[in-house]
Design a protein around this motif. Structure first.
Motif, PDB file in Angstrom:
ATOM      1  N   ILE A  21       0.830  -1.204   0.000  1.00 57.82           N
ATOM      2  CA  ILE A  21       0.000   0.000   0.000  1.00 57.82           C
ATOM      3  C   ILE A  21       0.864   1.253   0.000  1.00 57.82           C
ATOM      4  CG2 ILE A  21      -1.614   1.374   1.393  1.00 57.82           C
ATOM      5  CD1 ILE A  21      -2.756  -1.303   2.406  1.00 57.82           C
ATOM      6  N   VAL A  22       1.815   1.294   0.936  1.00 58.06           N
ATOM      7  CA  VAL A  22       2.658   2.485   1.082  1.00 58.06           C
ATOM      8  C   VAL A  22       3.558   2.681  -0.134  1.00 58.06           C
ATOM      9  CG1 VAL A  22       4.502   3.537   2.441  1.00 58.06           C
ATOM     10  CG2 VAL A  22       2.612   2.403   3.599  1.00 58.06           C
ATOM     11  N   LEU A  23       4.197   1.608  -0.589  1.00 59.90           N
ATOM     12  CA  LEU A  23       5.160   1.727  -1.687  1.00 59.90           C
ATOM     13  C   LEU A  23       4.482   2.089  -3.015  1.00 59.90           C
ATOM     14  CD1 LEU A  23       7.560  -1.241  -0.884  1.00 59.90           C
ATOM     15  CD2 LEU A  23       8.042   1.197  -0.647  1.00 59.90           C
ATOM     16  N   THR A  24       3.343   1.474  -3.293  1.00 60.04           N
ATOM     17  CA  THR A  24       2.658   1.790  -4.558  1.00 60.04           C
ATOM     18  C   THR A  24       2.111   3.215  -4.543  1.00 60.04           C
ATOM     19  OG1 THR A  24       0.644   0.747  -3.700  1.00 60.04           O
ATOM     20  CG2 THR A  24       2.048  -0.570  -5.142  1.00 60.04           C
ATOM     21  N   LEU A  25       1.573   3.635  -3.380  1.00 62.05           N
ATOM     22  CA  LEU A  25       1.061   5.004  -3.297  1.00 62.05           C
ATOM     23  C   LEU A  25       2.207   5.998  -3.448  1.00 62.05           C
ATOM     24  CD1 LEU A  25      -1.645   6.107  -0.710  1.00 62.05           C
ATOM     25  CD2 LEU A  25      -0.085   7.693  -1.801  1.00 62.05           C
ATOM     26  N   ARG A  26       3.323   5.704  -2.787  1.00 60.63           N
ATOM     27  CA  ARG A  26       4.497   6.591  -2.889  1.00 60.63           C
ATOM     28  C   ARG A  26       4.988   6.665  -4.335  1.00 60.63           C
ATOM     29  NH1 ARG A  26       7.374  10.914  -2.716  1.00 60.63           N
ATOM     30  NH2 ARG A  26       9.608  10.563  -2.971  1.00 60.63           N
ATOM     31  N   TYR A  27       5.107   5.518  -4.998  1.00 57.43           N
ATOM     32  CA  TYR A  27       5.598   5.515  -6.374  1.00 57.43           C
ATOM     33  C   TYR A  27       4.640   6.258  -7.300  1.00 57.43           C
ATOM     34  CZ  TYR A  27       7.389   3.857 -10.828  1.00 57.43           C
ATOM     35  OH  TYR A  27       7.902   3.803 -12.110  1.00 57.43           O
ATOM     36  N   SER A  28       3.344   6.112  -7.057  1.00 55.14           N
ATOM     37  CA  SER A  28       2.359   6.779  -7.914  1.00 55.14           C
ATOM     38  C   SER A  28       2.379   8.295  -7.744  1.00 55.14           C
ATOM     39  CB  SER A  28       0.949   6.253  -7.619  1.00 55.14           C
ATOM     40  OG  SER A  28       0.473   6.722  -6.369  1.00 55.14           O
ATOM     41  N   ASP A 108       9.549   9.953   1.744  1.00 58.82           N
ATOM     42  CA  ASP A 108       9.825   8.601   1.274  1.00 58.82           C
ATOM     43  C   ASP A 108       9.029   7.608   2.117  1.00 58.82           C
ATOM     44  OD1 ASP A 108      11.689   7.434   3.541  1.00 58.82           O
ATOM     45  OD2 ASP A 108      12.406   9.465   3.134  1.00 58.82           O
ATOM     46  N   ALA A 109       8.848   6.413   1.586  1.00 52.60           N
ATOM     47  CA  ALA A 109       7.989   5.411   2.224  1.00 52.60           C
ATOM     48  C   ALA A 109       8.490   5.005   3.604  1.00 52.60           C
ATOM     49  CB  ALA A 109       7.871   4.178   1.321  1.00 52.60           C
ATOM     50  N   ALA A 110       9.806   4.891   3.765  1.00 56.23           N
ATOM     51  CA  ALA A 110      10.359   4.447   5.042  1.00 56.23           C
ATOM     52  C   ALA A 110      10.098   5.470   6.142  1.00 56.23           C
ATOM     53  CB  ALA A 110      11.861   4.197   4.897  1.00 56.23           C
ATOM     54  N   THR A 111      10.362   6.744   5.859  1.00 53.63           N
ATOM     55  CA  THR A 111      10.125   7.799   6.841  1.00 53.63           C
ATOM     56  C   THR A 111       8.649   7.888   7.185  1.00 53.63           C
ATOM     57  OG1 THR A 111      12.015   9.061   5.994  1.00 53.63           O
ATOM     58  CG2 THR A 111      10.404  10.261   7.333  1.00 53.63           C
TER      59      THR A 111
END
Length: 333
Positions: A21-28, A108-111
């Motif tokens: 969820i987080v990574l795809t939203l961030r990339y989009s 970024d997704a990690a933060t």
């Protein structure tokens, strides 16, 4: 053929969903030279439409796909006054979803993953104030560790202090992302506790409650589009910038909370702590090696470790002679 342990299956689902969820939203939300960015307000509104359709389908299925029984249940359980009680959490959830899109546009997704764990603190705070819950010394200590960890994660490293931009975002935009995710934590905490309070006094199923939430979510979501993005929509259309990834994000946002709720009853607090920890670690690794928008530092590593530790401590419960009973009414937003 050996059967899969439901606990480990639940752990896998929780880790995959929370990370994807987080990574795809961030990339989009990243800037892509050849692509026009979609409007986040329209994504939030459409997410509520998809969520409404999904919940209606579930209720329809639970009624044996009988139209008369389905309509009868809706007519019996959804009343005007009862539905109006949901306007507050629905508004807060709509605000929260918009803020999370904003946060992942600038962080970024990690933060984001680490900072968003502050919702544990806000939920605990509102639980004490609104539900009269009492926290033991270990939980208060874990919340203190949590706050310390988030502060360390957000503390600028030497590289960030000397540079005017972080990656390809200005420091001001990073601050905006930080403010957005912290505000979302407060919104999530209050809305979750308010929703829990309603559920304890309500005979309706969680699916009916989410239909009521989605109803206001749709109204408020499209109101947000009208207020904030009326001009861009008039110029380039409601679905400007949409592609396959955008639709994947929308559907994932709509059904992820429901899917997590379906498996969370198989996961105890320790497994949920493992899921959070693994999701943070995976987000950091993928953000660094694939998305290329995350530069780890010693302070981030220490802060993330403290947050992970706090998550385990807060969820820790001494063993008892009776197994814990699963919560039948879970907030699945």
């Amino acid at each position: 053929m050996a059967k899969c342990n439901p606990k480990y299956l639940a752990l896998s689902v929780l880790v995959v969903l929370t990370t994807v969820i987080v990574l795809t939203l961030r990339y989009s939300r990243k800037d892509h030279d050849s692509e026009e960015k979609y409007l986040s307000t329209t994504a939030v509104a459409i997410t509520e439409v998809v969520k409404m359709g999904f919940c209606l389908t579930v209720v329809f299925g639970k009624n044996g796909y009988s139209v008369s029984d389905f309509l009868g249940q809706l007519q019996q359980e959804i009343t005007l006054w009862d539905t109006m009680k949901l306007i507050i959490p629905a508004g807060l959830y709509t605000l929260q979803n918009n803020l999370l899109f904003l946060a992942l546009t600038h962080l970024d997704a990690a933060t984001y993953q680490v900072t968003y764990q502050l919702k544990i603190l806000t939920t605990a705070m509102f639980s004490v104030l609104m539900l009269g819950k009492q926290l033991n010394a270990l939980k208060w200590f874990s919340l203190l560790i949590l706050m310390t960890g988030v502060i360390l994660v957000q503390w600028p490293s030497e590289g960030q202090q000397s540079a005017e931009v972080v990656g390809d975002k200005s420091a001001a935009m990073r601050t905006a992302g930080l403010v957005a995710v912290i505000t979302a934590c407060f919104s999530s905490g209050f809305a979750g506790v308010y929703f829990e309070k309603l559920l304890k006094k309500s005979p309706q199923s969680i699916w009916i409650r989410n239909i009521q939430l989605a109803l206001f979510g749709i109204i408020l979501g499209f109101a947000g589009v009208l207020i904030y993005d009326h001009q861009p929509v008039m110029e380039k259309g409601f679905f400007q910038g949409y592609n396959k990834l955008t639709w994947f994000v929308v559907v994932l946002q709509a059904v992820s909370g429901l899917a997590i709720a379906a498996v969370v009853k198989y996961a105890d607090n320790i497994l949920k702590g493992f899921a959070t920890s693994l999701s943070i670690i995976l987000s950091a690794i993928i953000s660094y090696f694939i998305l290329g928008d995350f530069q780890p530092s010693g302070l981030f590593a220490l802060g993330a470790l403290l947050v992970i530790t706090a998550t385990f401590l807060y969820g820790y419960a001494p063993s008892t002679t009776e197994p814990a009973k699963p919560n039948k009414k879970t907030d699945i937003r």
